[in-house]
Write a protein that holds these residues in place. Structure first.
Motif, PDB file in Angstrom:
ATOM      1  N   PHE A 227       0.787  -1.165   0.013  1.00 17.21           N
ATOM      2  CA  PHE A 227       0.127   0.062   0.073  1.00 17.21           C
ATOM      3  C   PHE A 227       0.980   1.427  -0.004  1.00 17.21           C
ATOM      4  O   PHE A 227       1.739   1.343   0.896  1.00 17.21           O
ATOM      5  CB  PHE A 227      -1.109   0.112   1.192  1.00 17.21           C
ATOM      6  CG  PHE A 227      -1.772  -1.081   1.408  1.00 17.21           C
ATOM      7  CD1 PHE A 227      -1.524  -2.262   2.091  1.00 17.21           C
ATOM      8  CD2 PHE A 227      -3.071  -1.129   0.282  1.00 17.21           C
ATOM      9  CE1 PHE A 227      -2.559  -3.593   2.064  1.00 17.21           C
ATOM     10  CE2 PHE A 227      -3.845  -2.336   0.439  1.00 17.21           C
ATOM     11  CZ  PHE A 227      -3.593  -3.465   1.308  1.00 17.21           C
ATOM     12  N   GLY A 228       0.691   2.273  -0.999  1.00 10.13           N
ATOM     13  CA  GLY A 228       1.834   3.076  -1.347  1.00 10.13           C
ATOM     14  C   GLY A 228       1.660   4.314  -0.602  1.00 10.13           C
ATOM     15  O   GLY A 228       2.502   5.139  -0.619  1.00 10.13           O
TER      16      GLY A 228
ATOM     17  N   GLU B 124     -17.994  -0.605  12.024  1.00  9.23           N
ATOM     18  CA  GLU B 124     -18.228  -0.532  10.557  1.00  9.23           C
ATOM     19  C   GLU B 124     -16.957   0.020   9.968  1.00  9.23           C
ATOM     20  O   GLU B 124     -16.598  -0.265   8.731  1.00  9.23           O
ATOM     21  CB  GLU B 124     -19.594  -0.136  10.291  1.00  9.23           C
ATOM     22  CG  GLU B 124     -19.933  -0.144   8.781  1.00  9.23           C
ATOM     23  CD  GLU B 124     -19.418   1.040   8.052  1.00  9.23           C
ATOM     24  OE1 GLU B 124     -19.226   1.156   6.838  1.00  9.23           O
ATOM     25  OE2 GLU B 124     -19.457   2.198   8.868  1.00  9.23           O
ATOM     26  N   PHE B 125     -16.652   1.201  10.516  1.00 15.76           N
ATOM     27  CA  PHE B 125     -15.858   2.153   9.870  1.00 15.76           C
ATOM     28  C   PHE B 125     -14.274   1.386  10.119  1.00 15.76           C
ATOM     29  O   PHE B 125     -13.497   1.315   8.949  1.00 15.76           O
ATOM     30  CB  PHE B 125     -15.693   3.476  10.614  1.00 15.76           C
ATOM     31  CG  PHE B 125     -14.915   4.421   9.829  1.00 15.76           C
ATOM     32  CD1 PHE B 125     -13.671   4.500   9.435  1.00 15.76           C
ATOM     33  CD2 PHE B 125     -15.867   5.479   9.469  1.00 15.76           C
ATOM     34  CE1 PHE B 125     -13.200   5.585   8.510  1.00 15.76           C
ATOM     35  CE2 PHE B 125     -15.298   6.870   8.666  1.00 15.76           C
ATOM     36  CZ  PHE B 125     -13.852   6.610   8.301  1.00 15.76           C
ATOM     37  N   LYS B 126     -13.972   0.698  10.882  1.00 16.26           N
ATOM     38  CA  LYS B 126     -12.749  -0.124  11.251  1.00 16.26           C
ATOM     39  C   LYS B 126     -12.773  -1.238  10.194  1.00 16.26           C
ATOM     40  O   LYS B 126     -11.636  -1.394   9.263  1.00 16.26           O
ATOM     41  CB  LYS B 126     -12.528  -0.848  12.270  1.00 16.26           C
ATOM     42  CG  LYS B 126     -12.304   0.641  13.492  1.00 16.26           C
ATOM     43  CD  LYS B 126     -11.946  -0.122  14.745  1.00 16.26           C
ATOM     44  CE  LYS B 126     -13.053  -0.511  15.572  1.00 16.26           C
ATOM     45  NZ  LYS B 126     -12.822  -1.002  17.215  1.00 16.26           N
TER      46      LYS B 126
ATOM     47  N   ASN C 247      -9.877  -1.645   7.219  1.00 16.31           N
ATOM     48  CA  ASN C 247      -9.025  -2.871   6.972  1.00 16.31           C
ATOM     49  C   ASN C 247      -9.215  -3.327   5.664  1.00 16.31           C
ATOM     50  O   ASN C 247      -8.323  -4.218   5.015  1.00 16.31           O
ATOM     51  CB  ASN C 247      -9.758  -3.970   7.915  1.00 16.31           C
ATOM     52  CG  ASN C 247      -9.160  -3.968   9.202  1.00 16.31           C
ATOM     53  OD1 ASN C 247      -7.630  -3.896   9.487  1.00 16.31           O
ATOM     54  ND2 ASN C 247      -9.819  -3.913  10.430  1.00 16.31           N
ATOM     55  N   SER C 248     -10.407  -3.059   4.909  1.00 13.19           N
ATOM     56  CA  SER C 248     -10.500  -3.696   3.605  1.00 13.19           C
ATOM     57  C   SER C 248      -9.737  -2.832   2.707  1.00 13.19           C
ATOM     58  O   SER C 248      -9.580  -2.806   1.426  1.00 13.19           O
ATOM     59  CB  SER C 248     -12.054  -3.420   3.132  1.00 13.19           C
ATOM     60  OG  SER C 248     -12.313  -2.110   3.004  1.00 13.19           O
ATOM     61  N   MET C 249      -9.110  -1.426   3.159  1.00 14.12           N
ATOM     62  CA  MET C 249      -8.672  -0.554   2.470  1.00 14.12           C
ATOM     63  C   MET C 249      -7.188  -0.565   2.413  1.00 14.12           C
ATOM     64  O   MET C 249      -6.415   0.003   1.565  1.00 14.12           O
ATOM     65  CB  MET C 249      -9.121   0.812   2.485  1.00 14.12           C
ATOM     66  CG  MET C 249     -10.644   1.217   2.164  1.00 14.12           C
ATOM     67  SD  MET C 249     -11.039   1.032   0.384  1.00 14.12           S
ATOM     68  CE  MET C 249     -10.029   1.931  -0.287  1.00 14.12           C
ATOM     69  N   GLY C 250      -6.508  -1.147   3.481  1.00 12.47           N
ATOM     70  CA  GLY C 250      -5.050  -1.118   3.716  1.00 12.47           C
ATOM     71  C   GLY C 250      -4.785  -1.862   4.996  1.00 12.47           C
ATOM     72  O   GLY C 250      -5.437  -2.602   5.531  1.00 12.47           O
TER      73      GLY C 250
ATOM     74  N   HIS D  12      -2.400   2.761   5.857  1.00  7.12           N
ATOM     75  CA  HIS D  12      -1.475   2.853   4.497  1.00  7.12           C
ATOM     76  C   HIS D  12      -2.551   2.027   3.445  1.00  7.12           C
ATOM     77  O   HIS D  12      -3.031   0.816   3.639  1.00  7.12           O
ATOM     78  CB  HIS D  12      -0.046   1.890   4.787  1.00  7.12           C
ATOM     79  CG  HIS D  12       0.607   2.299   5.670  1.00  7.12           C
ATOM     80  ND1 HIS D  12       1.799   2.002   5.794  1.00  7.12           N
ATOM     81  CD2 HIS D  12       0.817   3.668   6.030  1.00  7.12           C
ATOM     82  CE1 HIS D  12       2.714   2.476   6.655  1.00  7.12           C
ATOM     83  NE2 HIS D  12       2.098   3.604   6.870  1.00  7.12           N
ATOM     84  N   THR D  13      -2.585   2.909   2.573  1.00  4.39           N
ATOM     85  CA  THR D  13      -3.507   2.406   1.398  1.00  4.39           C
ATOM     86  C   THR D  13      -3.227   2.875   0.058  1.00  4.39           C
ATOM     87  O   THR D  13      -2.333   3.773  -0.168  1.00  4.39           O
ATOM     88  CB  THR D  13      -4.965   3.087   1.663  1.00  4.39           C
ATOM     89  OG1 THR D  13      -5.983   2.588   0.836  1.00  4.39           O
ATOM     90  CG2 THR D  13      -4.774   4.746   1.689  1.00  4.39           C
TER      91      THR D  13
END
Length: 577
Positions: free
Chosen positions: A235-236, A256-258, A262-265, A282-283
């Motif tokens: 994740f750059g 839900e936000f967490k 987690n799905s994004m980075g 990191h995403t």
């Protein structure tokens, strides 16, 4: 053979040729300064500004016009030095903004880009002055606009553009009397003409030597990231921000936000409170993360870093360290010294500054000379950028200094009128802290501003207080003339000693002490209370002491202090309060 459109390849060659021609004539441009001082630097400033962009352009492989536009704009913005350099960067920024979405450039789009360039440059200057590079740029843009509907061939258009720029340049002394009196045209305008001439050379098919502006000679070659390294940096983008919540979130909403994060980075830090949530992730999709966050409230303290670029920079710096260590070891072996100790010393000098503990206020100041640097350090300056009269710092120099200071508000003291625009430019693009430029035009003004800083005041109160203090300082700087000229009715011969004040030339003559005596008589009166004398690198203590005695004779009731400034070029910097 006519040329009716400019494609990416031609645009890149034109820009690099303009940069090369500017670089080739920088010394000539330096000599056009109104004041015949040995630190004339307009040509150097403009060249270093454009070379910063040229390095970025020449590093591109098979670029589009969009790629070139971004490289010209961002490269010149960060490399901008001095007033003419900053104005040149703004001209390039406006031009680039207009063409960045084009596949090719025709005459009509070129005309729009010239006009946008001029508009952008004029907006960047608080009080635009005619008879300068701005005039040359504006009249040239007017010429392009008039020809845009009748002239389709870029070669002919380019020839007329250069002719108009030269004609505008020749008129600058009529618009600025100080230029006419000195017998010179505007140096910034001359730099722009040289740049345009270089662009025309490519249009006319002339051979151009690009060696002075290609990436090999002007900037480090970007390092390629190996496949292994790419795999390591999954994740750059290191993304940090605070959500100021519209309302408190319940446990399910927080969970839900967490899950979303987690799905994004990875490397997630999620710190909720009733009113805010602090987030670090990191995403590869920072925009998506921020958009999701906006659904919960407003955002502040946004910071996004490209970790792949940072890794490239680390690899490059590590390679420099290794090379320095290897060289040090070789030299130590030849000299029979301890190789490891020498190598460690060399490596430590390459380390980036480490941010200190967080505080409310920080200071960046500019000066040349070990003595002056020590004075500013003693006044608690966080970063003292080496430069000033002899080398104007770039926008990037200020940006790096700002990044190294862990403070809410950082005051920048340029200490030179030719550095204020670059400092303002850095302050305007600084995002993670408040940057405030105090428009100090001399080192004594900078010293006074720092002395008058009050920690208990707000940033706004301190800014007002420090700016007000500048009017209490009168500065004179003593150096020698590099050519014959006339300034404000005062005849100056080559090698004469000159005393230059806040508003222009004070006096000139053959001997330092006689000129300084006349200078003190001009800048002091019955209200003068304190005189500070900073003597330069080419002055010994005995000579400085004689100047101190002159000051005492002329102003017996003043408090007088003398310091070793160590500044180059200027024998003395003197302030009266």
């Amino acid at each position: 053979m006519s040329t009716e459109v400019i494609d990416a390849a031609l645009l890149a060659r034109m820009f690099l040729a303009g940069a090369a021609n500017l670089e080739a004539h920088k010394e000539y441009i330096n000599e056009l300064n109104v004041f015949p001082v040995p630190d004339g630097d307009t040509g150097t400033n403009m060249t270093m500004t454009v070379l910063s962009a040229a390095g970025a352009v020449s590093a591109l492989e098979n670029p589009s016009i969009s790629d070139i536009a971004k490289a010209m704009s961002s490269g010149s913005l960060r490399g901008a030095r001095g007033n003419s350099g900053v104005i040149l960067s703004q001209l390039l920024r406006g031009f680039s903004k207009t063409i960045e979405h084009a596949d090719t450039i025709d005459v009509k789009l070129c005309s729009e880009a010239f006009q946008k360039a001029v508009d952008t440059a004029y907006k960047a200057v608080m009080k635009p002055k005619e008879g300068t590079i701005l005039t040359v740029a504006r009249e040239t843009a007017d010429c392009v606009r008039e020809l845009a509907y009748s002239q389709k061939d870029f070669v002919t258009l380019g020839q007329k553009i250069v002719a108009q720029a030269e004609a505008s340049l020749e008129k600058t002394p009529d618009l600025l009397p100080v230029l006419k009196e000195a017998g010179v045209v505007d140096s910034g305008g001359q730099g722009l003409v040289m740049f345009l001439k270089g662009c025309l050379d490519v249009m006319e098919g002339k051979d151009v030597d690009y060696s002075s502006v290609t990436v090999e000679s002007s900037a480090p070659k970007p390092m390629k990231i190996s496949a292994e390294t790419e795999a390591e940096i999954t994740f750059g983008y290191c993304t940090e921000f605070i959500i100021v919540l519209d309302r408190p979130l319940n446990d399910d909403e927080l969970d839900e936000f967490k899950v979303f994060l987690n799905s994004m980075g990875d490397s997630i830090v999620f710190v909720p409170d009733d009113e805010i949530i602090k987030i670090h992730v990191h995403t590869n999709e920072p925009g998506t993360v921020l958009q999701k966050a906006l659904s919960r409230g407003s955002l502040s303290r946004i910071k996004i870093d490209n970790m792949r670029e940072e890794h490239q920079e680390k690899l490059f710096q590590d390679s420099l360290k290794l090379a320095a260590e290897q060289k040090a070891e070789e030299e130590a072996k030849k000299a029979g010294e301890d190789a490891s100790g020498v190598a460690n010393d060399g490596a430590s000098g390459a380390d980036a500054p480490v941010k200190s503990e967080h505080k409310e206020y920080g200071f960046i100041t500019v000066c040349a000379g070990d003595g002056l640097t020590t004075i500013f350090n003693d006044l608690d300056a966080d970063v003292v950028i080496s430069g000033g009269q002899t080398m104007n710092p770039s926008t990037d120099d200020f940006m790096k200094a700002l990044e190294s200071i862990n403070a809410d508000t950082v005051f920048i003291l340029p200490n030179n009128s030719n550095i204020i625009l670059a400092a303002n430019q850095a302050a305007s693009i600084c995002e993670d802290k408040k940057a405030v430029v105090i428009p100090t035009k001399t080192v004594p003004q900078g010293i006074t501003a720092m002395i008058d800083f009050v920690p208990e005041m707000t940033p706004e109160e301190n800014e007002e207080h420090m700016v007000e203090s500048l009017s209490m300082v009168t500065t004179a700087q003593v150096t020698y003339a590099v050519r014959d000229t006339t300034i404000e009715g005062i005849s100056v011969k080559e090698n004469d000693i000159m005393a230059i004040g806040d508003s222009g030339l004070i006096c000139a003559g053959e001997g330092i002490e006689s000129v300084i005596k006349q200078m003190f008589e001009n800048i002091t009166d019955e209200d003068s209370e304190m005189i500070s004398i900073y003597y330069g690198a080419d002055v010994d203590v005995d000579a400085a002491t004689r100047v101190l005695e002159i000051a005492k004779d002329i102003c017996p009731d003043c408090e007088i202090e003398m310091y070793e400034g160590g500044q180059p070029v200027y024998y003395y910097i003197i302030s009266v309060e």
